[in-house]
Write a protein that holds these residues in place. Structure first.
Motif, mmCIF file in Angstrom:
data_model
loop_
_atom_site.group_PDB
_atom_site.id
_atom_site.type_symbol
_atom_site.label_atom_id
_atom_site.label_comp_id
_atom_site.label_asym_id
_atom_site.label_seq_id
_atom_site.Cartn_x
_atom_site.Cartn_y
_atom_site.Cartn_z
ATOM 1 N N GLU A 162 -122.295 -15.275 -0.798
ATOM 2 C CA GLU A 162 -122.316 -15.667 0.267
ATOM 3 C C GLU A 162 -121.638 -15.770 1.338
ATOM 4 O OE1 GLU A 162 -123.901 -19.778 0.073
ATOM 5 O OE2 GLU A 162 -125.117 -19.621 -1.162
ATOM 6 N N TYR A 163 -120.640 -15.109 1.323
ATOM 7 C CA TYR A 163 -119.608 -14.355 1.775
ATOM 8 C C TYR A 163 -119.622 -13.327 2.552
ATOM 9 C CZ TYR A 163 -117.962 -17.303 -1.804
ATOM 10 O OH TYR A 163 -117.348 -18.618 -2.928
ATOM 11 N N THR A 164 -118.942 -13.364 4.173
ATOM 12 C CA THR A 164 -119.274 -11.773 4.596
ATOM 13 C C THR A 164 -118.547 -10.781 4.051
ATOM 14 O OG1 THR A 164 -119.523 -12.995 6.586
ATOM 15 C CG2 THR A 164 -118.368 -10.455 7.338
ATOM 16 N N PHE A 165 -119.345 -9.560 3.670
ATOM 17 C CA PHE A 165 -118.309 -8.692 2.596
ATOM 18 C C PHE A 165 -118.576 -7.400 3.863
ATOM 19 C CE2 PHE A 165 -118.439 -5.002 -0.068
ATOM 20 C CZ PHE A 165 -117.937 -5.106 -0.626
ATOM 21 N N GLU A 166 -117.253 -6.988 3.704
ATOM 22 C CA GLU A 166 -117.429 -5.770 5.321
ATOM 23 C C GLU A 166 -116.211 -4.278 4.332
ATOM 24 O OE1 GLU A 166 -116.457 -7.436 8.963
ATOM 25 O OE2 GLU A 166 -115.637 -8.917 7.855
ATOM 26 N N PRO A 167 -117.078 -3.636 4.247
ATOM 27 C CA PRO A 167 -116.741 -2.429 3.437
ATOM 28 C C PRO A 167 -115.588 -1.621 4.893
ATOM 29 C CG PRO A 167 -118.865 -2.330 3.296
ATOM 30 C CD PRO A 167 -118.691 -3.158 4.157
ATOM 31 N N LEU A 168 -114.196 -1.425 4.289
ATOM 32 C CA LEU A 168 -113.252 -0.993 5.584
ATOM 33 C C LEU A 168 -113.097 0.497 5.180
ATOM 34 C CD1 LEU A 168 -110.923 -3.451 5.880
ATOM 35 C CD2 LEU A 168 -112.563 -3.347 6.718
ATOM 36 N N ILE A 169 -112.599 1.034 4.137
ATOM 37 C CA ILE A 169 -112.508 2.479 3.194
ATOM 38 C C ILE A 169 -113.906 2.642 2.372
ATOM 39 C CG2 ILE A 169 -111.345 4.489 2.782
ATOM 40 C CD1 ILE A 169 -108.973 1.696 3.356
ATOM 41 N N THR A 170 -114.041 4.307 2.423
ATOM 42 C CA THR A 170 -115.291 4.315 0.555
ATOM 43 C C THR A 170 -114.861 5.747 0.423
ATOM 44 O OG1 THR A 170 -116.811 5.178 3.079
ATOM 45 C CG2 THR A 170 -116.875 2.711 1.939
ATOM 46 N N SER A 171 -115.832 5.886 -0.488
ATOM 47 C CA SER A 171 -115.320 7.548 -1.209
ATOM 48 C C SER A 171 -116.421 8.339 -0.333
ATOM 49 C CB SER A 171 -115.791 7.262 -2.692
ATOM 50 O OG SER A 171 -117.411 7.279 -3.152
ATOM 51 N N SER A 172 -117.089 9.116 -0.763
ATOM 52 C CA SER A 172 -117.997 10.266 0.335
ATOM 53 C C SER A 172 -119.065 9.920 -1.286
ATOM 54 C CB SER A 172 -117.622 11.645 0.077
ATOM 55 O OG SER A 172 -118.054 12.310 -1.313
ATOM 56 N N PRO A 173 -120.506 9.976 0.050
ATOM 57 C CA PRO A 173 -121.750 10.105 -1.353
ATOM 58 C C PRO A 173 -121.770 10.797 -2.647
ATOM 59 C CG PRO A 173 -122.168 10.867 1.070
ATOM 60 C CD PRO A 173 -120.669 10.580 1.561
ATOM 61 N N ASN A 174 -120.663 11.617 -2.684
ATOM 62 C CA ASN A 174 -120.438 12.421 -3.868
ATOM 63 C C ASN A 174 -119.035 11.946 -4.569
ATOM 64 O OD1 ASN A 174 -121.056 14.971 -5.706
ATOM 65 N ND2 ASN A 174 -119.609 16.330 -4.657
ATOM 66 N N ALA A 175 -119.418 11.489 -5.718
ATOM 67 C CA ALA A 175 -118.645 10.228 -6.574
ATOM 68 C C ALA A 175 -119.557 9.171 -6.970
ATOM 69 C CB ALA A 175 -118.102 9.416 -5.604
ATOM 70 N N ALA A 176 -118.332 9.303 -8.107
ATOM 71 C CA ALA A 176 -119.587 8.661 -9.510
ATOM 72 C C ALA A 176 -117.743 8.089 -9.902
ATOM 73 C CB ALA A 176 -119.574 9.469 -10.409
ATOM 74 N N LEU A 177 -118.808 7.092 -11.271
ATOM 75 C CA LEU A 177 -117.243 6.212 -11.168
ATOM 76 C C LEU A 177 -117.624 6.534 -13.128
ATOM 77 C CD1 LEU A 177 -118.175 1.895 -10.685
ATOM 78 C CD2 LEU A 177 -115.933 3.177 -10.018
ATOM 79 N N MET A 178 -116.060 6.835 -13.539
ATOM 80 C CA MET A 178 -116.040 7.047 -14.716
ATOM 81 C C MET A 178 -115.156 6.714 -15.410
ATOM 82 S SD MET A 178 -114.420 11.080 -14.417
ATOM 83 C CE MET A 178 -116.138 11.732 -13.429
ATOM 84 N N GLU A 179 -114.571 7.266 -16.720
ATOM 85 C CA GLU A 179 -113.020 5.851 -16.934
ATOM 86 C C GLU A 179 -111.912 6.324 -16.839
ATOM 87 O OE1 GLU A 179 -113.882 3.421 -19.686
ATOM 88 O OE2 GLU A 179 -115.713 3.817 -19.450
ATOM 89 N N ALA A 180 -110.878 5.080 -16.494
ATOM 90 C CA ALA A 180 -109.762 5.629 -15.637
ATOM 91 C C ALA A 180 -108.990 6.693 -16.430
ATOM 92 C CB ALA A 180 -109.530 4.057 -15.424
ATOM 93 N N PHE A 181 -109.372 6.553 -18.496
ATOM 94 C CA PHE A 181 -107.998 7.444 -19.177
ATOM 95 C C PHE A 181 -108.457 8.641 -18.607
ATOM 96 C CE2 PHE A 181 -111.664 6.344 -22.095
ATOM 97 C CZ PHE A 181 -111.567 7.826 -22.090
ATOM 98 N N ASN A 182 -109.670 8.891 -17.720
ATOM 99 C CA ASN A 182 -109.842 10.603 -17.208
ATOM 100 C C ASN A 182 -108.543 10.893 -16.305
ATOM 101 O OD1 ASN A 182 -112.485 11.121 -18.625
ATOM 102 N ND2 ASN A 182 -112.880 9.906 -17.976
ATOM 103 N N ALA A 183 -108.176 10.458 -15.849
ATOM 104 C CA ALA A 183 -106.733 10.244 -15.285
ATOM 105 C C ALA A 183 -105.391 11.298 -16.116
ATOM 106 C CB ALA A 183 -106.382 9.841 -14.306
ATOM 107 N N TYR A 184 -105.419 10.813 -17.074
ATOM 108 C CA TYR A 184 -104.680 12.119 -17.992
ATOM 109 C C TYR A 184 -105.090 13.650 -17.928
ATOM 110 C CZ TYR A 184 -102.440 7.229 -18.185
ATOM 111 O OH TYR A 184 -101.871 6.163 -17.739
ATOM 112 N N LEU A 185 -106.483 13.541 -18.180
ATOM 113 C CA LEU A 185 -107.050 14.790 -19.643
ATOM 114 C C LEU A 185 -107.120 15.739 -18.900
ATOM 115 C CD1 LEU A 185 -109.784 12.179 -20.824
ATOM 116 C CD2 LEU A 185 -107.690 12.895 -22.430
ATOM 117 N N GLY A 186 -106.825 15.883 -17.097
ATOM 118 C CA GLY A 186 -106.818 17.526 -16.240
ATOM 119 C C GLY A 186 -108.058 16.745 -15.270
ATOM 120 N N VAL A 187 -108.307 17.919 -14.536
ATOM 121 C CA VAL A 187 -109.425 18.123 -14.072
ATOM 122 C C VAL A 187 -110.824 19.104 -15.003
ATOM 123 C CG1 VAL A 187 -110.079 19.239 -11.251
ATOM 124 C CG2 VAL A 187 -108.026 18.364 -11.566
#
Length: 220
Positions: A162-187
């Motif tokens: 029930e709290y006020t929730f205000e987005p301040l910074i967002t990604s673009s719409p061309n985005a997705a969630l993925m496993e964080a360990f992908n950061a080690y695997l390269g582009v």
């Protein structure tokens, strides 16, 4: 670890009275103007309770949580085997927030050029937020032009909050969630697994309200 303080802490001390809160702190002075919690890895229950009580007393906090902290060198030579992120899941639940600490936002419209194995490459897990990523309705972000988020999580409001929730910074719409360990695997590995969610993910938010305690049974 007894080393020199972070540069931005040194800069803060030029304008503000800055005090360190130790890991065994049982109570935070409610007269403190603001607390900063940065990468709360292995935060003790006692200190989480102190933060909880400080917030309930009307305190303000800046909290930085990560699915993967690129400056944490404690993972050694086996980064896949060690915990990478840090969150405050029990406090977040009480505050109507959620963040999957294992997932990072990949943003193909706001990548950062980094040095890869075969030369420069645009890495979508290293987000360079700009333009419409910043809320133009808030004084905190309206004047910003760019900000780097190296492996950022997605903050969401829980359905029952029930709290006020205000987005301040967002990604673009061309985005997705993925496993964080992908950061080690390269582009190339990131591209292979990427499927756009066609929506913006919240990288930074402000929440306000009268909060419930995360410790209804009392101190841990």
């Amino acid at each position: 670890g007894g080393g020199e303080p972070w540069l931005f802490i040194t800069e803060l001390k030029k304008s503000y009275d800055v005090k360190e809160i130790g890991p065994e702190t049982a109570r935070i002075d409610p007269k403190t103007d603001l607390i900063m919690i940065i990468y709360p890895k292995n935060m003790t229950p006692q200190l989480r309770y102190a933060v909880d009580q400080y917030i309930l007393s009307g305190g303000k906090a800046l909290i930085f949580v990560d699915p993967l902290c690129v400056s944490d060198n404690s993972r050694g030579q086996q980064p896949y085997m060690a915990p990478m992120g840090a969150s405050l899941s029990d406090l977040f639940k009480a505050w109507g927030l959620s963040m999957d600490v294992k997932k990072a936002v990949a943003d193909f419209d706001q990548p950062t050029q980094v040095r890869g194995r075969s030369g420069p490459e645009d890495n979508p897990l290293m987000i360079s937020a700009r333009g419409k990523a910043f809320s133009q309705d808030d004084i905190i972000t309206s004047g910003l032009e760019t900000m780097l988020f190296p492996v950022a999580g997605a903050l969401e409001k829980t359905k029952t909050a029930e709290y006020t929730f205000e987005p301040l910074i967002t990604s673009s719409p061309n985005a997705a969630l993925m496993e964080a360990f992908n950061a080690y695997l390269g582009v190339e590995a990131i591209k292979k697994d990427f499927v756009s969610a066609r929506k913006r993910f919240n990288l930074a938010v402000r929440i306000r309200g009268t909060f419930e305690t995360a410790f209804p049974s009392g101190p841990p």
